[in-house]
Scaffold this motif. Structure first.
Motif, mmCIF file in Angstrom:
data_model
loop_
_atom_site.group_PDB
_atom_site.id
_atom_site.type_symbol
_atom_site.label_atom_id
_atom_site.label_comp_id
_atom_site.label_asym_id
_atom_site.label_seq_id
_atom_site.Cartn_x
_atom_site.Cartn_y
_atom_site.Cartn_z
ATOM 1 N N THR A 94 33.283 45.107 38.655
ATOM 2 C CA THR A 94 32.715 43.795 38.332
ATOM 3 C C THR A 94 32.049 43.110 39.514
ATOM 4 O OG1 THR A 94 34.893 42.793 38.717
ATOM 5 C CG2 THR A 94 34.343 43.400 36.451
ATOM 6 N N ASN A 95 32.503 43.401 40.743
ATOM 7 C CA ASN A 95 31.898 42.740 41.901
ATOM 8 C C ASN A 95 31.985 43.630 43.138
ATOM 9 O OD1 ASN A 95 34.556 42.256 43.135
ATOM 10 N ND2 ASN A 95 34.799 40.724 41.513
ATOM 11 N N LYS A 96 31.317 43.213 44.195
ATOM 12 C CA LYS A 96 31.244 44.000 45.423
ATOM 13 C C LYS A 96 32.613 44.124 46.094
ATOM 14 C CE LYS A 96 29.255 42.358 49.200
ATOM 15 N NZ LYS A 96 28.252 41.935 50.204
ATOM 16 N N LEU A 97 33.387 43.054 46.096
ATOM 17 C CA LEU A 97 34.697 43.086 46.736
ATOM 18 C C LEU A 97 35.601 44.114 46.055
ATOM 19 C CD1 LEU A 97 36.728 42.022 48.771
ATOM 20 C CD2 LEU A 97 37.311 40.202 47.142
ATOM 21 N N TYR A 134 34.484 47.506 47.126
ATOM 22 C CA TYR A 134 34.837 47.709 48.539
ATOM 23 C C TYR A 134 36.311 48.077 48.688
ATOM 24 C CZ TYR A 134 35.451 46.343 53.499
ATOM 25 O OH TYR A 134 35.739 46.311 54.837
ATOM 26 N N VAL A 135 37.167 47.336 48.019
ATOM 27 C CA VAL A 135 38.602 47.598 48.076
ATOM 28 C C VAL A 135 38.927 48.954 47.450
ATOM 29 C CG1 VAL A 135 40.860 46.840 47.223
ATOM 30 C CG2 VAL A 135 39.244 45.162 48.139
ATOM 31 N N GLU A 136 38.225 49.311 46.390
ATOM 32 C CA GLU A 136 38.479 50.583 45.715
ATOM 33 C C GLU A 136 38.119 51.764 46.618
ATOM 34 O OE1 GLU A 136 39.686 53.332 42.929
ATOM 35 O OE2 GLU A 136 40.082 51.185 43.096
ATOM 36 N N VAL A 137 37.037 51.642 47.375
ATOM 37 C CA VAL A 137 36.663 52.708 48.313
ATOM 38 C C VAL A 137 37.783 52.918 49.327
ATOM 39 C CG1 VAL A 137 35.103 53.329 50.194
ATOM 40 C CG2 VAL A 137 34.171 52.422 48.072
ATOM 41 N N MET A 138 38.323 51.840 49.875
ATOM 42 C CA MET A 138 39.405 51.958 50.851
ATOM 43 C C MET A 138 40.709 52.411 50.198
ATOM 44 S SD MET A 138 38.829 48.821 53.516
ATOM 45 C CE MET A 138 38.710 47.557 52.244
ATOM 46 N N ARG A 139 40.968 51.908 48.996
ATOM 47 C CA ARG A 139 42.194 52.303 48.290
ATOM 48 C C ARG A 139 42.204 53.803 48.037
ATOM 49 N NH1 ARG A 139 44.132 54.080 44.047
ATOM 50 N NH2 ARG A 139 42.077 54.352 43.129
ATOM 51 N N HIS A 140 41.026 54.350 47.756
ATOM 52 C CA HIS A 140 40.914 55.781 47.460
ATOM 53 C C HIS A 140 41.307 56.613 48.684
ATOM 54 C CE1 HIS A 140 39.468 59.465 45.679
ATOM 55 N NE2 HIS A 140 38.667 59.672 46.708
#
Length: 221
Positions: free
Chosen positions: A66-69, A72-78
């Motif tokens: 839904t948004n950039k944040l 961004y968090v999903e990339v790091m969470r992965h």
């Protein structure tokens, strides 16, 4: 087969196809986002730039993220999930030389295959870890203490030298992630266009030998 059974089978096939498409698009978006965030940082990256790199309409990005944040968090969470899951495999019953060598190899493979995600994580931590503050909570600290306890159990059992477990973990993390986070430095020093697979392999063997020898362990063949 009845009409109902045929309809059910078709619906199941459609669901599987939809699931594959969703997974493919999410992986494409995460890969494009990782490259954009790594090159331009969080503030310098736009959803439009990610969509262009992914080759997808911007509306598709907002359908999955839904948004950039959130993206961004999903990339790091992965990447954190990959790192943490690999660390979960170490147990007190393992042979420390074999277990540590395997963990170092796994972390180096993550650096080779997921360099952009590692760089984003490094930049986030350097900038104060604001977006990951919820991740590094008491549950995470308890998980870390559990991992350190495995090292301490090896030490108590006389399987390895008495090395501070916490700082040993930090050393493994920093040395393996260096090959992703500082790949440009390595590339410029070696005079290569990129860090090659052979560089990772030789780096892996070096780290295994140095770290294990420092723990009083003999590197496995």
């Amino acid at each position: 087969m009845t009409t109902f059974d045929a309809t059910l089978a078709q619906a199941s096939a459609d669901d599987r196809r939809t699931g594959r498409i969703r997974q493919k698009n999410e992986e494409l978006i995460l890969s494009a986002a990782a490259q954009e965030f790594a090159h331009h940082g969080y503030k310098g990256t736009s959803m439009n730039a990610i969509a262009l790199r992914a080759g997808l309409p911007k509306a598709n990005l907002h359908y999955y993220f839904t948004n950039k944040l959130g993206l961004y968090v999903e990339v790091m969470r992965h990447i954190l999930e990959l790192w943490d899951n690999a660390f979960d495999n170490l147990t007190e019953d393992d042979d420390p030389a074999t277990a540590l060598a395997g963990y170092i190899r796994t972390k180096m493979e993550f650096s080779r295959k997921q360099p952009q995600a590692s760089k984003i994580f490094a930049m986030e931590v350097i900038s104060g870890c604001e977006c990951l503050s919820a991740h590094f909570n008491e549950d995470y600290r308890e998980w870390f203490r559990g991992r350190a306890a495995v090292f301490q159990a090896w030490i108590d059992a006389g399987k390895m030298d008495p090395i501070d477990p916490m700082h040993l973990i930090f050393l493994i993390w920093s040395s393996t992630q260096h090959y992703a986070d500082f790949s440009d430095q390595i590339r410029r020093i070696t005079g290569q266009r990129r860090v090659k697979k052979d560089d990772f392999e030789r780096g892996t063997e070096t780290l295994i030998r140095v770290i294990l020898k420092g723990c009083g362990l003999t590197p496995p063949r």
